[in-house]
Design a protein around this motif. Structure first.
Motif, PDB file in Angstrom:
ATOM      1  N   ILE A  57       0.835  -1.200   0.000  1.00 41.76           N
ATOM      2  CA  ILE A  57       0.000   0.000   0.000  1.00 41.76           C
ATOM      3  C   ILE A  57       0.872   1.254   0.000  1.00 41.76           C
ATOM      4  CG2 ILE A  57      -1.719   1.293   1.318  1.00 41.76           C
ATOM      5  CD1 ILE A  57      -2.533  -1.508   2.501  1.00 41.76           C
ATOM      6  N   GLN A  58       0.554   2.143  -0.914  1.00 37.41           N
ATOM      7  CA  GLN A  58       1.221   3.439  -0.990  1.00 37.41           C
ATOM      8  C   GLN A  58       0.141   4.497  -1.160  1.00 37.41           C
ATOM      9  OE1 GLN A  58       4.441   3.617  -3.834  1.00 37.41           O
ATOM     10  NE2 GLN A  58       4.657   1.404  -3.737  1.00 37.41           N
ATOM     11  N   ARG A  59       0.253   5.578  -0.425  1.00 36.19           N
ATOM     12  CA  ARG A  59      -0.715   6.675  -0.522  1.00 36.19           C
ATOM     13  C   ARG A  59       0.023   7.967  -0.825  1.00 36.19           C
ATOM     14  NH1 ARG A  59      -2.092   3.589   3.954  1.00 36.19           N
ATOM     15  NH2 ARG A  59      -4.199   2.748   3.925  1.00 36.19           N
ATOM     16  N   ARG A  60      -0.639   8.820  -1.565  1.00 32.72           N
ATOM     17  CA  ARG A  60      -0.091  10.148  -1.795  1.00 32.72           C
ATOM     18  C   ARG A  60      -1.229  11.083  -2.180  1.00 32.72           C
ATOM     19  NH1 ARG A  60       1.385   7.317  -6.444  1.00 32.72           N
ATOM     20  NH2 ARG A  60       0.932   8.367  -8.386  1.00 32.72           N
ATOM     21  N   LEU A  61      -0.967  12.346  -2.019  1.00 30.52           N
ATOM     22  CA  LEU A  61      -1.920  13.381  -2.397  1.00 30.52           C
ATOM     23  C   LEU A  61      -1.297  14.255  -3.472  1.00 30.52           C
ATOM     24  CD1 LEU A  61      -3.053  14.348   1.169  1.00 30.52           C
ATOM     25  CD2 LEU A  61      -4.533  13.389  -0.583  1.00 30.52           C
ATOM     26  N   MET A  62      -2.100  14.655  -4.430  1.00 32.76           N
ATOM     27  CA  MET A  62      -1.651  15.564  -5.474  1.00 32.76           C
ATOM     28  C   MET A  62      -2.602  16.751  -5.499  1.00 32.76           C
ATOM     29  SD  MET A  62      -0.540  13.045  -8.631  1.00 32.76           S
ATOM     30  CE  MET A  62      -2.209  12.824  -9.167  1.00 32.76           C
ATOM     31  N   GLN A  63      -2.048  17.932  -5.610  1.00 30.26           N
ATOM     32  CA  GLN A  63      -2.852  19.137  -5.738  1.00 30.26           C
ATOM     33  C   GLN A  63      -2.699  19.648  -7.161  1.00 30.26           C
ATOM     34  OE1 GLN A  63      -1.963  22.221  -2.940  1.00 30.26           O
ATOM     35  NE2 GLN A  63      -3.837  23.325  -3.412  1.00 30.26           N
ATOM     36  N   LEU A  64      -3.815  19.999  -7.774  1.00 31.77           N
ATOM     37  CA  LEU A  64      -3.778  20.507  -9.142  1.00 31.77           C
ATOM     38  C   LEU A  64      -2.934  21.761  -9.210  1.00 31.77           C
ATOM     39  CD1 LEU A  64      -4.776  20.223 -12.041  1.00 31.77           C
ATOM     40  CD2 LEU A  64      -6.716  21.666 -11.397  1.00 31.77           C
ATOM     41  N   HIS A  65      -2.004  21.765 -10.123  1.00 34.46           N
ATOM     42  CA  HIS A  65      -1.094  22.903 -10.281  1.00 34.46           C
ATOM     43  C   HIS A  65      -1.467  23.726 -11.514  1.00 34.46           C
ATOM     44  CE1 HIS A  65       2.594  25.185  -9.914  1.00 34.46           C
ATOM     45  NE2 HIS A  65       2.828  24.944 -11.182  1.00 34.46           N
ATOM     46  N   LYS A  66      -1.683  23.054 -12.640  1.00 29.76           N
ATOM     47  CA  LYS A  66      -1.951  23.758 -13.886  1.00 29.76           C
ATOM     48  C   LYS A  66      -2.676  22.831 -14.844  1.00 29.76           C
ATOM     49  CE  LYS A  66       0.392  26.911 -16.977  1.00 29.76           C
ATOM     50  NZ  LYS A  66      -0.119  28.187 -16.534  1.00 29.76           N
ATOM     51  N   VAL A  67      -3.580  23.386 -15.631  1.00 33.37           N
ATOM     52  CA  VAL A  67      -4.303  22.617 -16.645  1.00 33.37           C
ATOM     53  C   VAL A  67      -3.970  23.220 -18.015  1.00 33.37           C
ATOM     54  CG1 VAL A  67      -6.573  22.016 -17.557  1.00 33.37           C
ATOM     55  CG2 VAL A  67      -6.194  22.069 -15.092  1.00 33.37           C
ATOM     56  N   TYR A  68      -3.613  22.359 -18.935  1.00 34.74           N
ATOM     57  CA  TYR A  68      -3.388  22.775 -20.323  1.00 34.74           C
ATOM     58  C   TYR A  68      -4.502  22.176 -21.176  1.00 34.74           C
ATOM     59  CZ  TYR A  68       1.297  23.983 -18.739  1.00 34.74           C
ATOM     60  OH  TYR A  68       2.359  24.527 -18.066  1.00 34.74           O
TER      61      TYR A  68
END
Length: 98
Positions: free
Chosen positions: A86-97
Motif C-alpha cells: 500500500i502506498q498513498r499520496r496526495l496531489m494538488q492541481l497545479h496547472k491545466v493545459y
C-alpha cells in the motif's frame, strides 16, 4: 482540486472478497460525501502495484472530515486486511493545459 492516490496489490486468494467489499462498503463509504467529485480504480499496466485508486475532491480540508467519520477506521482496517504494498499520496492541481 486534490487527488488522493491509493496504490495497492490484492492479497492472492482475496480478490473476490476485496471486490465484493468495494462494491458493498468501500465505494459507498467514499461516495456518501458530496465533496468527492470522482472515485476510480485503475488496473496498472506497469509499475510497482497492480491497482491505483484515485479520489478527486475539492480541498485538503475534506480529509479531516472523512478521517473523523466513525466508518473510516472500519473501512481502512478491512481494506488493509485484503491488500498489501500500500502506498498513498496526495496531489494538488497545479496547472491545466487545454
Amino acid at each position: 482540486m486534490v487527488v488522493y492516490i491509493f496504490e495497492f496489490d490484492i492479497i492472492p486468494g482475496k480478490e473476490d472478497e476485496f471486490w465484493k467489499f468495494m462494491k458493498e462498503e468501500g465505494t459507498p463509504f467514499w461516495l456518501q460525501f458530496p465533496e468527492i467529485k470522482k472515485y476510480e480504480i485503475y488496473s496498472k499496466l506497469g509499475g510497482h502495484c497492480a491497482y491505483e485508486a484515485r479520489v478527486e475532491m475539492d480541498n485538503f480540508a475534506f480529509l479531516d472530515k472523512m478521517y473523523g467519520h466513525p466508518q473510516a477506521a472500519v473501512c481502512a482496517k478491512k481494506t488493509s486486511s485484503m491488500t498489501y504494498n500500500i502506498q498513498r499520496r496526495l496531489m494538488q492541481l497545479h496547472k491545466v493545459y487545454e
